[in-house]
Design an enzyme around this catalytic site. Structure first.
Site, PDB file in Angstrom:
ATOM      1  N   HIS A  16       0.836  -1.199   0.000  1.00 32.15           N
ATOM      2  CA  HIS A  16       0.000   0.000   0.000  1.00 32.15           C
ATOM      3  C   HIS A  16       0.873   1.252   0.000  1.00 32.15           C
ATOM      4  O   HIS A  16       2.050   1.207   0.366  1.00 32.15           O
ATOM      5  CB  HIS A  16      -0.944   0.011   1.207  1.00 32.15           C
ATOM      6  CG  HIS A  16      -0.218   0.188   2.521  1.00 32.15           C
ATOM      7  ND1 HIS A  16       0.193   1.420   2.980  1.00 32.15           N
ATOM      8  CD2 HIS A  16       0.180  -0.700   3.443  1.00 32.15           C
ATOM      9  CE1 HIS A  16       0.804   1.275   4.133  1.00 32.15           C
ATOM     10  NE2 HIS A  16       0.812  -0.022   4.438  1.00 32.15           N
ATOM     11  N   GLU A  65      -2.398  -7.814   7.400  1.00 33.38           N
ATOM     12  CA  GLU A  65      -1.173  -7.469   8.120  1.00 33.38           C
ATOM     13  C   GLU A  65      -1.087  -8.254   9.428  1.00 33.38           C
ATOM     14  O   GLU A  65      -2.088  -8.735   9.958  1.00 33.38           O
ATOM     15  CB  GLU A  65      -1.127  -5.959   8.395  1.00 33.38           C
ATOM     16  CG  GLU A  65       0.133  -5.447   9.089  1.00 33.38           C
ATOM     17  CD  GLU A  65       1.439  -5.728   8.347  1.00 33.38           C
ATOM     18  OE1 GLU A  65       1.751  -6.902   8.090  1.00 33.38           O
ATOM     19  OE2 GLU A  65       2.170  -4.773   8.052  1.00 33.38           O
ATOM     20  N   TYR A  68      -0.789  -6.775  15.389  1.00 32.16           N
ATOM     21  CA  TYR A  68       0.195  -6.204  16.304  1.00 32.16           C
ATOM     22  C   TYR A  68      -0.279  -6.117  17.752  1.00 32.16           C
ATOM     23  O   TYR A  68       0.513  -5.879  18.652  1.00 32.16           O
ATOM     24  CB  TYR A  68       0.627  -4.814  15.821  1.00 32.16           C
ATOM     25  CG  TYR A  68       1.371  -4.836  14.514  1.00 32.16           C
ATOM     26  CD1 TYR A  68       2.505  -5.612  14.348  1.00 32.16           C
ATOM     27  CD2 TYR A  68       0.929  -4.080  13.442  1.00 32.16           C
ATOM     28  CE1 TYR A  68       3.199  -5.639  13.145  1.00 32.16           C
ATOM     29  CE2 TYR A  68       1.613  -4.091  12.229  1.00 32.16           C
ATOM     30  CZ  TYR A  68       2.746  -4.874  12.092  1.00 32.16           C
ATOM     31  OH  TYR A  68       3.415  -4.889  10.901  1.00 32.16           O
TER      32      TYR A  68
END
Length: 196
Positions: A16, A65, A68
């Site tokens: 991205h 992704e 996290y």
């Protein structure tokens, strides 16, 4: 690709475009951060390169992704400082590739979901190793997961050191050596004129 490998299917990794968080180095998982003006330009430039590869599309959560968790939006130095305060990482600094993320994903879970994507791609591309049919694949995702994907593509454990970068809005390419689905490789020096 050498002439002997012409026609071998490819996997294009598209990151991205730039955001304020990519500029500052913050971990960006599920946070929806708008692209900067430069990020919009990067995406437009990359789109022109891969436009010829349009075909069927599929969305899979397996290429999302890295989760996290508690580290979302933080810098590496902040994560390491917080972990040090908790008495963690006494022998070496925190390393996402080994330690994963607190309240997020361990590396083994990331590897498992990427391996599912790789298996599906190889199932699609395997019968067409000599270019009998156009089966190039484009993956559009965040930078960390694409670097993790590249490691898994060539059979590396995520903990193995493999320094690589993929700039925001950039395109990386993977393929196979010798027209063999069981010989995955990085593809450097892509001729964007296509396989003829």
């Amino acid at each position: 690709m050498s002439d002997k490998d012409a026609g071998t299917p490819r996997v294009f990794l598209v990151r991205h475009g730039e955001t304020e968080w990519t500029i500052s180095g913050r971990y960006t998982g599920r946070s929806d951060i708008p692209l900067t003006a430069n990020g919009e330009h990067q995406v437009s430039s990359s789109a022109a390169v891969i436009k010829a590869l349009e075909g069927n599309s599929e969305i899979t959560e397996d290429i999302r992704e890295w989760e996290y968790g508690a580290y979302e939006g933080l810098l590496t130095a902040q994560i390491r400082a917080a972990r040090k305060e908790k008495g963690l990482d006494k022998e070496r600094p925190w390393n996402i590739w080994v330690d994963g993320c607190e309240d997020g994903e361990p590396a083994a879970e990331v590897a498992a979901r990427l391996d599912r994507v790789i298996a599906k791609i190889r199932e699609i591309q395997g019968p067409y190793m000599h270019g009998e049919k156009g089966v190039d694949v484009v993956l559009i995702a965040h930078g960390h997961i694409l670097r993790a994907f590249a490691k898994r593509w060539i059979g590396f454990e995520l903990s193995m050191r493999l320094p690589m970068m993929l700039e925001p809005g950039a395109v990386g390419v993977l393929s196979y050596e010798h027209h063999k689905v069981d010989e995955p490789a990085f593809l450097l020096g892509v001729n964007m004129g296509g396989n003829e």
